[in-house]
Scaffold this motif. Sequence first.
Motif, short mmCIF file in Angstrom:
data_model
loop_
_atom_site.label_atom_id
_atom_site.label_comp_id
_atom_site.label_asym_id
_atom_site.label_seq_id
_atom_site.Cartn_x
_atom_site.Cartn_y
_atom_site.Cartn_z
N UNK A 41 0.85 -1.19 0.00
CA UNK A 41 0.00 0.00 0.00
C UNK A 41 0.89 1.24 0.00
N UNK A 42 0.22 2.41 0.12
CA UNK A 42 0.95 3.68 0.21
C UNK A 42 1.92 3.68 1.38
N UNK A 43 1.48 3.17 2.54
CA UNK A 43 2.34 3.12 3.72
C UNK A 43 3.55 2.23 3.49
N UNK A 44 3.35 1.10 2.81
CA UNK A 44 4.46 0.21 2.53
C UNK A 44 5.48 0.86 1.60
N UNK A 45 5.00 1.58 0.59
CA UNK A 45 5.92 2.28 -0.31
C UNK A 45 6.71 3.35 0.43
N UNK A 46 6.03 4.10 1.31
CA UNK A 46 6.72 5.11 2.11
C UNK A 46 7.82 4.47 2.95
N UNK A 47 7.50 3.33 3.58
CA UNK A 47 8.47 2.63 4.42
C UNK A 47 9.70 2.23 3.62
N UNK A 48 9.51 1.68 2.43
CA UNK A 48 10.63 1.25 1.60
C UNK A 48 11.44 2.45 1.11
N UNK A 49 10.75 3.52 0.71
CA UNK A 49 11.45 4.71 0.24
C UNK A 49 12.30 5.32 1.36
N UNK A 50 11.73 5.39 2.55
CA UNK A 50 12.48 5.95 3.68
C UNK A 50 13.70 5.08 3.99
N UNK A 51 13.55 3.77 3.83
CA UNK A 51 14.65 2.86 4.15
C UNK A 51 15.88 3.15 3.28
N UNK A 52 15.69 3.34 1.97
CA UNK A 52 16.88 3.60 1.15
C UNK A 52 17.24 5.09 1.07
N UNK A 53 16.35 5.97 1.55
CA UNK A 53 16.67 7.39 1.59
C UNK A 53 17.48 7.77 2.83
N UNK A 54 17.18 7.13 3.95
CA UNK A 54 17.78 7.50 5.23
C UNK A 54 19.31 7.35 5.22
N UNK A 55 19.89 6.21 4.81
CA UNK A 55 21.37 6.12 4.82
C UNK A 55 22.02 7.15 3.92
#
Length: 281
Positions: free
Chosen positions: A145-159
Motif C-alpha cells: 500500500x501507500x504506507x508500505x511504499x513510504x516505508x521502503x522509500x524511507x529505508x533507502x533514503x535514510x542512509x
Amino acid sequence: MKRINGMLFVSIIPFFILIALFLFIPLFSMIYASFQGDGGTGFTFNQYAEIFQNFYYHQAFKNSIMISLLSSLIAMVMAIFAAYSITLFSKNIQDRILIFANLTSNFAGIPLAFAFIVLLGNSGLFTLLFRAWGWETLSSFNLYSWSGLILIYVYFQLPLAVMLLYPVYQGVQAGWKEAASLLGASSLQFWVRIGAPVMLPSVAGTFSILFANAMGAYASAYALTGSTYNLVTIRVGALTTGDIFARPELGSALAVLLGLTLIIAMFINEWLTRKVRRDLL
C-alpha cells in the motif's frame, strides 16, 4: 609539455565517448521520440497533449511527487538527528557506522522489495510473529500500500541522507561552540542561532537530492506493487515494455516531463538556498 598535454587529451577521449553513448545519445533519442506519433509516424505534440488531458497521468505525477516529498521529509528529519548522534561517538566507531550506512544506501531495487516482502509481507516473518503474539494492529500492516511504499522509500533514503549530512556537522567547528558557551549560550541556543542557520543550505541541498532520488525510483516500487500503483516511473516502464501494448513515444514524453519536474525542483532548491545564504550574510 605539448606532447604530455596531447597524450592526456587522447587518454580522456574514451571517457567522452562513453558519456556520449550512455547519456547524450539516449537523452536526445528520448526527446526526439517524445515528439513522434505512435510508431514514429512524424512530428507531433499529440503525446504531450494526451498526457495533459488524461487524469490518469495527472494522478501518476501527483502520487510520485507526494511520495517523494513525504519520504524525503521523513528521511531528512531522522537523518538530522542520526548524523548528529554519529558525531558523538569515537572516530573508529564513526567510520564503521558510515561503512554500514554506505552499504545500506546501495541496498535498493528488487532485493530491497524482496527483503521487505519476506519480513513484512502477508506471510512475512514479522507479520506471522505479530499475529502469534496477538498484536493485530501490527500484523494487519499492508506492505503493498501507500504506507508500505513510504516505508521502503524511507529505508533507502535514510542512509543516503546520513552520509550527506555527516560532513555538514564536521563543518560546524568546535571553536564556535566554545565561544558561544563562553558568552553564556546554552547548547540549544547555539544550534538554533548558529548551527542550524549554517547547516540550512546544505540541508536544503540534501533534501533536493533525496527528492530526485525518490522521483526516479522504479525497481523497488515495481517489485512491490507491480503496475497496480500509479507512479510516473512505473507508467514509463509499462509504456516502454508494453504491459498490454508498447507505446514508447508516449513513455518518452512522460520521461521528458519527469526530467523537467526534477529540473524545476532543483531550480527552486537553488533559489531557496541562495536566498537563505543571502539572508545569513
